[in-house]
Design an enzyme around this catalytic site. Sequence first.
Site, PDB file in Angstrom:
ATOM      1  N   LYS A  54       6.401  -0.585 -12.899  1.00  0.00           N
ATOM      2  CA  LYS A  54       5.585  -1.795 -13.092  1.00  0.00           C
ATOM      3  C   LYS A  54       6.164  -2.636 -14.214  1.00  0.00           C
ATOM      4  O   LYS A  54       6.210  -3.866 -14.127  1.00  0.00           O
ATOM      5  CB  LYS A  54       4.127  -1.415 -13.390  1.00  0.00           C
ATOM      6  N   GLN A  97      -3.632   3.895 -15.291  1.00  0.00           N
ATOM      7  CA  GLN A  97      -2.793   4.700 -14.395  1.00  0.00           C
ATOM      8  C   GLN A  97      -3.475   6.051 -14.156  1.00  0.00           C
ATOM      9  O   GLN A  97      -3.772   6.772 -15.097  1.00  0.00           O
ATOM     10  CB  GLN A  97      -1.410   4.887 -15.045  1.00  0.00           C
ATOM     11  N   ASP A 120      -6.296  -3.505 -10.157  1.00  0.00           N
ATOM     12  CA  ASP A 120      -6.017  -2.407  -9.232  1.00  0.00           C
ATOM     13  C   ASP A 120      -7.266  -2.054  -8.425  1.00  0.00           C
ATOM     14  O   ASP A 120      -7.255  -1.103  -7.642  1.00  0.00           O
ATOM     15  CB  ASP A 120      -5.509  -1.170 -10.003  1.00  0.00           C
TER      16      ASP A 120
END
Length: 278
Positions: A54, A97, A120
């Site tokens: 990323k 994450q 996300d």
Amino acid sequence: MPKVSVMKVFDGHQLALQIEAELKQKIQRLKRRPQLTVFLLNNNPESQLYVQKKKVLAERIGVNFNLIQLIKAETNPVLQLIKEQNNQRSVAGIMVQLPLNRGLNERKILDAIDPQKDVDCLTSKNLGLVAAGQPRFLPATVKGIMTILTQEKVVVRGRQAVVVGGSNIVGKPLAMVLSNQGATVTLVRSSEKNLAQITRQADILITAVGRQNLIKASMVKEGAVVIDVGITRCDNQECHVYGDVDFKRVKTKASLITPVPGGVGPLTVVSLFENLIL
Ligand code: NAP
């Protein structure tokens, strides 16, 4: 005459590069560089690799990348840090994450993200909007898969779609999106005893489990679209990455198939940044 089926192996890298170039142009036209804050709450090498991917893409397209890595964090201080990022105007997107270290309250942490910055799509609020057919964002992998289906002009409406694996970040929201688009959807969990019987019905078969060779050729309908999300890494020296699908054999039956690596993965990464600049 025998039926000739045309099979295509989807090239995720090529489409991701195209989307990346478009993103870069859009970002150049913005008044300010957007910032993405990523929380990495473990020291798992795989998570570090995903975060690194990323970061590299962020730098290429002109996004400020802010990594907050805490190896031994507890839930409350993390909630406080997320709150600070929510309140910073320069921060356009925040993501955590996964997976988290054991002991951390995953739902509490994800739900602390401001839904407007939840690029996300992991908060309960944004997942609820997906279920209601009014998504603000789609989870990056789900968005990547839908981009593939759109790009390849796969008709979803009226088709039998089977999603194998029911996580909150891939399987469940994907099943909702496909259903909202008019597919008849079966979402398969690990307790299912007749997996092959179900997968053989699929016009569109999407698997997100993480078990090498789970889907064999005998389990796939002739001409099906097969999207492989799964990732299994082997530990031996000649390390390789595998999907859930027995690619070599299934590709002789599928009309479209995504390889691992090089299929869904590259689309997942660019999709996160598409959400960021939405
Ligand atoms: P996850 O949290 O790892 O959970 C796996 C899911 O698979 C669970 O819902 C489990 O069901 C289900 N499952 C396990 N064995 C099964 C079986 N035999 N039949 C049917 N379902 C079964 O899921 P995830 O985070 O979505 O990840 C899934 C895989 O996709 C992993 O390999 C991950 O690395 C990969 N992934 C790839 C990308 C990408 O961009 N390519 C993105 C995200 C994830 P139960 O809950 O009922 O046990």
